[in-house]
Design an enzyme around this catalytic site. Structure first.
Site, short mmCIF file in Angstrom:
data_model
loop_
_atom_site.label_atom_id
_atom_site.label_comp_id
_atom_site.label_asym_id
_atom_site.label_seq_id
_atom_site.Cartn_x
_atom_site.Cartn_y
_atom_site.Cartn_z
N GLN A 102 0.80 -1.23 0.00
CA GLN A 102 0.00 0.00 0.00
C GLN A 102 0.83 1.28 0.00
O GLN A 102 0.40 2.31 -0.53
CB GLN A 102 -0.98 -0.01 1.17
CG GLN A 102 -2.10 -1.03 0.95
CD GLN A 102 -3.15 -0.99 2.03
OE1 GLN A 102 -2.94 -0.44 3.10
NE2 GLN A 102 -4.29 -1.61 1.76
N GLU B 244 11.67 29.61 -18.54
CA GLU B 244 10.43 30.31 -18.92
C GLU B 244 9.73 30.88 -17.68
O GLU B 244 8.51 30.95 -17.59
CB GLU B 244 9.53 29.43 -19.78
CG GLU B 244 10.25 29.03 -21.08
CD GLU B 244 9.39 28.73 -22.28
OE1 GLU B 244 8.21 29.11 -22.29
OE2 GLU B 244 9.93 28.10 -23.22
N GLY B 245 10.56 31.27 -16.71
CA GLY B 245 10.05 31.88 -15.47
C GLY B 245 10.10 30.89 -14.32
O GLY B 245 9.46 29.84 -14.37
N1 COS Z 1 1.41 40.41 -21.56
C1 COS Z 1 1.44 41.66 -22.07
N2 COS Z 1 2.05 42.69 -21.42
C2 COS Z 1 2.64 42.45 -20.25
C3 COS Z 1 2.66 41.16 -19.68
C4 COS Z 1 2.00 40.11 -20.37
N3 COS Z 1 1.98 38.89 -19.89
N4 COS Z 1 3.33 41.23 -18.51
C5 COS Z 1 3.72 42.49 -18.34
N5 COS Z 1 3.30 43.24 -19.40
C6 COS Z 1 3.50 44.67 -19.62
C7 COS Z 1 2.91 45.48 -18.48
O1 COS Z 1 1.55 45.75 -18.68
C8 COS Z 1 3.76 46.75 -18.55
O2 COS Z 1 3.31 47.52 -19.64
P1 COS Z 1 3.23 49.13 -19.57
O3 COS Z 1 4.64 49.60 -19.75
O4 COS Z 1 2.36 49.51 -20.69
O5 COS Z 1 2.69 49.48 -18.21
C9 COS Z 1 5.14 46.22 -18.93
O6 COS Z 1 4.91 44.96 -19.57
C10 COS Z 1 6.04 46.03 -17.73
O7 COS Z 1 5.42 45.10 -16.89
P2 COS Z 1 5.76 44.99 -15.32
O8 COS Z 1 5.76 46.36 -14.71
O9 COS Z 1 4.87 43.96 -14.74
O10 COS Z 1 7.28 44.47 -15.38
P3 COS Z 1 8.23 44.00 -14.22
O11 COS Z 1 9.57 44.52 -14.49
O12 COS Z 1 7.64 44.28 -12.88
O13 COS Z 1 8.39 42.39 -14.45
C11 COS Z 1 7.90 40.05 -14.46
C12 COS Z 1 7.41 41.51 -14.58
C13 COS Z 1 8.57 39.75 -13.14
C14 COS Z 1 6.61 39.25 -14.57
C15 COS Z 1 8.85 39.73 -15.64
O14 COS Z 1 10.08 40.40 -15.51
C16 COS Z 1 9.11 38.25 -15.83
O15 COS Z 1 8.26 37.50 -16.32
N6 COS Z 1 10.32 37.78 -15.45
C17 COS Z 1 10.72 36.42 -15.72
C18 COS Z 1 11.44 36.33 -17.02
C19 COS Z 1 11.53 34.93 -17.50
O16 COS Z 1 10.57 34.19 -17.52
N7 COS Z 1 12.72 34.54 -17.89
C20 COS Z 1 12.92 33.20 -18.35
C21 COS Z 1 13.95 33.16 -19.40
S1 COS Z 1 13.32 33.42 -20.97
S2 COS Z 1 13.08 31.55 -21.57
#
Ligand code: COS
Length: 384
Positions: A280, A364-365
């Site tokens: 189990q 991818e985050g």
């Molecule tokens: N779709 C469309 N627009 C988006 C969005 C989304 N999913 N996420 C954010 N935005 C836009 C916001 O609306 C904002 O636009 P405005 O300038 O018009 O206001 C702009 O992008 C900045 O967004 P935000 O202020 O949220 O940015 P931050 O710097 O706070 O960062 C996170 C946001 C942390 C979510 C982002 O940096 C992130 O995803 N980091 C991880 C990166 C990643 O995944 N790396 C992996 C390697 S690549 S394979």
């Protein structure tokens, strides 16, 4: 877009058979040689696997998100390296052009991604820029009818084989954050691009990554994706929204493979006078894995359907990626545990998968970034 259930079922059956008959038997060779055999690559191209998400008018299959999730689950049942080799063409390597590219950029590149003639890579991460993606330090300075790109991009999937790079670079040094960033499509072979050595990784052998270095790399104005400066970060976020759902589905497929490996081992292996599957405590591990994988499958499909209906699925994509990537880590851990000492030996697939799946919680985050996205959106909804 697949128009009817029968055609979709045929596609899924074909991919499932290809995974079982061609990819699974080649897993060990790929792991040992850190390369995908040319004949398998050619078969992948012939099956249209490089163009799953490229719109039909540019010679791809134009799958909906739901269809893509179902395909990615099938592809998840083998080493992630196989999915990775065509994953960028179906995701982060082509999506910026699909979402925001000019018609000229679409016509020039998308059909070549769809056929696999060209590999697309996505260059966001840098030595000093990871989760804080808006802090991009690579610069693109306008010089007449060109931009000059300088900077280093890190851990670039398919970097060694890419024909194009989607490069996020700062076009406006006055704006420190997201709005100073623009996206470019840069062709490999452009003078000023060089590649670092292939990275040595914990897992996912066969999926190649490296640094991509830009030194006074001159690209024409037509390389600016969508022809608009300051949109690159938003383009990158849109690309990742879709990519995160795709990765969730891959995690589900890998979990299902790991459960199949665990179940068949547990049914064969005997201890205390009976197959261990009759104990189990082993059953509890199998049941927990099944339950969690089912939940992740439901989440990925639900989010995909919402996206196909035109809803904003930023939160759902992050929820799905967070849960699925953490889930597959737990499932891999249980799979090793069920295999006991054998699970620690490299001749058993679960040992390799245990290392492979660790990346899902990071690229991818990271899981931490997904939590930030989810909680921020919750707060925004509450406040508005
Ligand atoms: N779709 C469309 N627009 C988006 C969005 C989304 N999913 N996420 C954010 N935005 C836009 C916001 O609306 C904002 O636009 P405005 O300038 O018009 O206001 C702009 O992008 C900045 O967004 P935000 O202020 O949220 O940015 P931050 O710097 O706070 O960062 C996170 C946001 C942390 C979510 C982002 O940096 C992130 O995803 N980091 C991880 C990166 C990643 O995944 N790396 C992996 C390697 S690549 S394979």
């Amino acid at each position: 877009m697949i128009r009817d259930q029968e055609t979709l079922n045929q596609l899924l059956d074909t991919i499932s058979r290809f995974v079982r008959e061609r990819l699974v038997p080649a897993e060990q060779t790929v792991a040992e040689e850190n390369a995908i055999p040319e004949d398998i690559l050619a078969e992948m191209k012939a099956l249209g696997l490089f163009g799953l998400t490229i719109p039909e008018e540019y010679d791809g299959l134009g799958l909906t998100m739901e269809e893509e999730v179902l395909v990615a689950i099938e592809l998840g049942r083998t080493s992630p390296a196989f999915r990775s080799v065509m994953g960028t063409n179906n995701g982060i390597g082509s999506a910026a052009i699909i979402f925001d590219g000019t018609e000229e950029q679409k016509q020039k590149y998308l059909p070549k991604y769809a056929s696999g003639e060209l590999i697309g890579a996505f260059c966001l991460t840098e030595p000093d820029v990871g989760s804080d993606a808006a802090g991009v330090k690579t610069t693109a300075r306008r010089d007449g009818d060109h931009y000059i790109i300088n900077g280093t991009k890190r851990f670039i999937t398919n970097g060694p084989t890419a024909g194009t790079f989607t490069v996020m670079a700062r076009t406006n040094s006055e704006i420190k954050g997201a709005r100073g960033v623009s996206a470019f499509v840069v062709e490999a072979g452009t003078p000023g691009i060089s590649l670092g050595p292939k990275d040595k990784k914990m897992g996912q052998a066969g999926s190649l990554t490296c640094d991509v270095i830009f030194e006074d790399c001159r690209v024409p104005l037509t390389s600016l994706i969508g022809g608009k400066e300051g949109e690159g970060f938003i383009t990158a976020m849109k690309v990742l929204d879709r990519g995160r759902l795709h990765i969730s589905a891959v995690c589900v497929g890998v979990a299902e493979r790991l459960m199949a490996e665990s179940l068949s081992y547990a049914a064969e292996r005997r201890q205390f006078g009976k197959p261990i599957v009759e104990h189990q405590l082993i059953q509890a591990m199998l049941a927990d894995s099944k339950t969690e994988a089912y939940a992740a499958r439901c989440m990925a499909l639900d989010a995909a359907r919402k996206r196909d209906m035109g809803q904003d699925t930023n939160t759902e994509a992050s929820c799905s990626k967070l849960f699925a990537s953490e889930m597959v880590g737990r499932v891999a851990d249980r799979a090793v545990q069920i295999h006991g000492g054998a699970g620690y030996m490299s001749e058993y697939a679960v040992e390799r998968f245990y290392r492979d799946v660790r990346l899902f919680r990071i690229y991818e985050g990271t899981s931490e970034i997904q939590r930030i996205v989810i909680a921020r959106n919750m707060l925004n909804e509450y406040l508005n």
